[in-house]
Design a protein around this motif. Sequence first.
Motif, PDB file in Angstrom:
ATOM      1  N   PHE A  12      30.907  55.231  21.618  1.00  0.00           N
ATOM      2  CA  PHE A  12      30.371  54.338  20.585  1.00  0.00           C
ATOM      3  C   PHE A  12      28.947  54.731  20.182  1.00  0.00           C
ATOM      4  N   ARG A  13      28.423  55.763  20.756  1.00  0.00           N
ATOM      5  CA  ARG A  13      27.034  56.135  20.496  1.00  0.00           C
ATOM      6  C   ARG A  13      26.845  56.520  19.031  1.00  0.00           C
ATOM      7  N   GLY A  14      25.752  55.999  18.458  1.00  0.00           N
ATOM      8  CA  GLY A  14      25.446  56.280  17.062  1.00  0.00           C
ATOM      9  C   GLY A  14      26.300  55.508  16.075  1.00  0.00           C
ATOM     10  N   ARG A  15      27.115  54.576  16.560  1.00  0.00           N
ATOM     11  CA  ARG A  15      27.987  53.785  15.683  1.00  0.00           C
ATOM     12  C   ARG A  15      27.565  52.324  15.719  1.00  0.00           C
ATOM     13  N   HIS A  16      27.523  51.701  14.582  1.00  0.00           N
ATOM     14  CA  HIS A  16      27.172  50.280  14.487  1.00  0.00           C
ATOM     15  C   HIS A  16      28.439  49.513  14.135  1.00  0.00           C
ATOM     16  N   LEU A  17      29.060  48.950  15.156  1.00  0.00           N
ATOM     17  CA  LEU A  17      30.362  48.329  14.992  1.00  0.00           C
ATOM     18  C   LEU A  17      30.250  46.810  14.962  1.00  0.00           C
ATOM     19  N   SER A  18      31.033  46.195  14.103  1.00  0.00           N
ATOM     20  CA  SER A  18      31.104  44.735  14.067  1.00  0.00           C
ATOM     21  C   SER A  18      31.871  44.230  15.272  1.00  0.00           C
TER      22      SER A  18
ATOM     23  N   GLN B 298      23.714  47.604  23.282  1.00  0.00           N
ATOM     24  CA  GLN B 298      25.062  47.850  22.780  1.00  0.00           C
ATOM     25  C   GLN B 298      26.093  47.630  23.887  1.00  0.00           C
ATOM     26  N   GLY B 299      25.725  47.971  25.120  1.00  0.00           N
ATOM     27  CA  GLY B 299      26.633  47.737  26.242  1.00  0.00           C
ATOM     28  C   GLY B 299      26.955  46.267  26.421  1.00  0.00           C
ATOM     29  N   ILE B 300      25.970  45.401  26.270  1.00  0.00           N
ATOM     30  CA  ILE B 300      26.198  43.953  26.365  1.00  0.00           C
ATOM     31  C   ILE B 300      27.124  43.497  25.249  1.00  0.00           C
ATOM     32  N   ALA B 301      26.907  44.029  24.045  1.00  0.00           N
ATOM     33  CA  ALA B 301      27.765  43.668  22.916  1.00  0.00           C
ATOM     34  C   ALA B 301      29.213  44.088  23.174  1.00  0.00           C
ATOM     35  N   VAL B 302      29.401  45.279  23.752  1.00  0.00           N
ATOM     36  CA  VAL B 302      30.746  45.742  24.074  1.00  0.00           C
ATOM     37  C   VAL B 302      31.389  44.829  25.109  1.00  0.00           C
ATOM     38  N   CYS B 303      30.641  44.455  26.144  1.00  0.00           N
ATOM     39  CA  CYS B 303      31.183  43.585  27.191  1.00  0.00           C
ATOM     40  C   CYS B 303      31.551  42.217  26.636  1.00  0.00           C
ATOM     41  N   ASN B 304      30.734  41.682  25.741  1.00  0.00           N
ATOM     42  CA  ASN B 304      31.059  40.384  25.145  1.00  0.00           C
ATOM     43  C   ASN B 304      32.289  40.482  24.251  1.00  0.00           C
ATOM     44  N   ALA B 305      32.482  41.629  23.600  1.00  0.00           N
ATOM     45  CA  ALA B 305      33.679  41.820  22.776  1.00  0.00           C
ATOM     46  C   ALA B 305      34.919  42.001  23.644  1.00  0.00           C
ATOM     47  N   TYR B 306      34.770  42.708  24.754  1.00  0.00           N
ATOM     48  CA  TYR B 306      35.898  42.955  25.656  1.00  0.00           C
ATOM     49  C   TYR B 306      36.313  41.691  26.394  1.00  0.00           C
ATOM     50  N   ALA B 307      35.339  40.853  26.788  1.00  0.00           N
ATOM     51  CA  ALA B 307      35.617  39.579  27.478  1.00  0.00           C
ATOM     52  C   ALA B 307      36.479  39.804  28.717  1.00  0.00           C
ATOM     53  N   ALA B 308      35.933  40.539  29.669  1.00  0.00           N
ATOM     54  CA  ALA B 308      36.692  40.947  30.847  1.00  0.00           C
ATOM     55  C   ALA B 308      37.024  39.779  31.763  1.00  0.00           C
ATOM     56  N   GLU B 309      38.134  39.922  32.452  1.00  0.00           N
ATOM     57  CA  GLU B 309      38.458  38.988  33.533  1.00  0.00           C
ATOM     58  C   GLU B 309      37.362  39.041  34.601  1.00  0.00           C
ATOM     59  N   HIS B 310      37.080  40.242  35.095  1.00  0.00           N
ATOM     60  CA  HIS B 310      35.992  40.463  36.049  1.00  0.00           C
ATOM     61  C   HIS B 310      34.979  41.404  35.405  1.00  0.00           C
ATOM     62  N   LEU B 311      33.720  41.028  35.405  1.00  0.00           N
ATOM     63  CA  LEU B 311      32.667  41.893  34.882  1.00  0.00           C
ATOM     64  C   LEU B 311      31.602  42.083  35.944  1.00  0.00           C
ATOM     65  N   GLU B 312      31.412  43.331  36.362  1.00  0.00           N
ATOM     66  CA  GLU B 312      30.336  43.651  37.294  1.00  0.00           C
ATOM     67  C   GLU B 312      29.139  44.179  36.527  1.00  0.00           C
ATOM     68  N   ILE B 313      27.951  43.773  36.975  1.00  0.00           N
ATOM     69  CA  ILE B 313      26.704  44.261  36.381  1.00  0.00           C
ATOM     70  C   ILE B 313      26.012  45.128  37.416  1.00  0.00           C
ATOM     71  N   MET B 314      25.942  46.425  37.149  1.00  0.00           N
ATOM     72  CA  MET B 314      25.265  47.372  38.035  1.00  0.00           C
ATOM     73  C   MET B 314      24.178  48.080  37.224  1.00  0.00           C
ATOM     74  N   THR B 315      23.105  47.352  36.976  1.00  0.00           N
ATOM     75  CA  THR B 315      21.991  47.867  36.190  1.00  0.00           C
ATOM     76  C   THR B 315      20.682  47.482  36.856  1.00  0.00           C
ATOM     77  N   ALA B 316      19.600  48.043  36.376  1.00  0.00           N
ATOM     78  CA  ALA B 316      18.291  47.544  36.776  1.00  0.00           C
ATOM     79  C   ALA B 316      18.178  46.094  36.306  1.00  0.00           C
ATOM     80  N   ASP B 317      17.578  45.234  37.152  1.00  0.00           N
ATOM     81  CA  ASP B 317      17.435  43.807  36.838  1.00  0.00           C
ATOM     82  C   ASP B 317      18.786  43.204  36.437  1.00  0.00           C
ATOM     83  N   ALA B 318      19.752  43.376  37.317  1.00  0.00           N
ATOM     84  CA  ALA B 318      21.128  42.964  37.016  1.00  0.00           C
ATOM     85  C   ALA B 318      21.250  41.471  36.716  1.00  0.00           C
ATOM     86  N   ALA B 319      20.470  40.641  37.383  1.00  0.00           N
ATOM     87  CA  ALA B 319      20.573  39.193  37.153  1.00  0.00           C
ATOM     88  C   ALA B 319      20.179  38.837  35.726  1.00  0.00           C
ATOM     89  N   ALA B 320      19.135  39.476  35.210  1.00  0.00           N
ATOM     90  CA  ALA B 320      18.690  39.204  33.839  1.00  0.00           C
ATOM     91  C   ALA B 320      19.752  39.665  32.839  1.00  0.00           C
TER      92      ALA B 320
END
Length: 454
Positions: free
Chosen positions: A22-28, A341-363
């Motif tokens: 999805f890099r470089g793409r602005h998707l609705s 963009q990753g957050i937008a993808v996750c909100n569009a996907y609406a996963a059953e289980h979503l793990e957050i493995m990032t810096a400042d994961a709680a935020a």
Amino acid sequence: MTLSSDTSVPAASSLDFRSIDFRGRHLSLAELRAAVPRAKHQTMADAESKVLDIIADVRNRGFAALTDLARKFDGVDQSHPRVPAEALAEALAGIDPEVRAALEESIKRARQFAERQRPANVEVPLADGAAVSQNWIPVGRVGLYVPGGLAPLASSVIMNVVPAVAAGVESIALASPPQKEWGGLPHPTILAAAALLGIDEVYAIGGAQAIVSFAYGVPGSQDGLRIEPVDVVTGPGNIFVATAKRLVKGVVGIDSEAGTTEIAILADSTAKPALVAADLISQAEHDPKAASVLVTDSGDLADAVVDELRRQAAATRHSARVFEALSGPQSGVVLVDDLEQGIAVCNAYAAEHLEIMTADAAAVAARIRNAGAIFVGDYSPVSLGDYCAGSNHVLPTSGTAAFSSGLNVTTFLRAVQVINYDRAALEEVSGHIVSLAGAEDLPGHGEAVRIRFA
């Protein structure tokens, strides 16, 4: 729990964990929902005609249909699907002590969480002699479904039963598929978990037919046994179970369309590839149709995770099943420009289980709107939620987390409103009622108030 081993071990090179860039793409939002990995080989529409046939058969022929369906789908002959009380007692007596201890710990934590979920009743005084209340009242009877195909999900007994009990439901029935290797009964660990929780109405019925039996009930057989209809049906299952729940919704309440499992992981360059891969595999081992999706802005992490997947998947017990799930159209890595963009993808996907493995994961987790359950950081894997977190693992799948919730105490409650006005309080608003009734051309509404003061 005991799982059946796969018969062959695929070569690591056979893993085809696809990549979507999805890099470089602005998707609705609509474009994102259309582009994220989803199963294409079977949809609810594909399963619907088969489930409709099962609904008609069970409603028309009752226990005779259930007997035929058990022979067709489960390879067992049964005279009646009700599990005898002695079979429940024997299963509990014979359970491995370590497994029993694990079940008891899971029950304890689930109860602690569930008992705090029940919302408080409220009463609002609107004027002298005028009060409106909202009372939470449990449904009378529920039917709980526990899968038992590739994995005997004893933990799902806990996830279904504990919130129902915490809600105050008085009549609880449970169904799980009959197993040929266990004499046509559900897996003994499932029976032991039911006995441990005090559930004595258990049926050896699998798939869509279990949902139908609970929704409509089954009239008495020659021995007088019958299945009474329920008010709410809950529990996870395959696409046929999820489709059946969709088709009976309205006849009964349902928790959500909890179908074949899925995991999404939002990760950045700080994530540990071995952990990401292990967690993707943990859900892929459920079912060849399970979905495992990685969303990341790091190409290096994506490459490292694929390498780990090849290594770990080849070594895992159910490697053939895992390879098939990871190589399916429902799985893959989604490359994004950045975390936004990753957050937008996750909100569009609406996963059953979503793990957050990032810096400042709680935020980052706090910015997720659509997910059945969110697992924060390296030490909150989905496996924790599956068993001992205290949370519930019966969660919405296939994007339905955008509008539905995981199983919880409120699934088994109804909010009933109570209106209590005295004469003076009604008289105070009577003119407004008459005016609105006239505006809507419903004069009988106004007259029903006016007659009280004639």
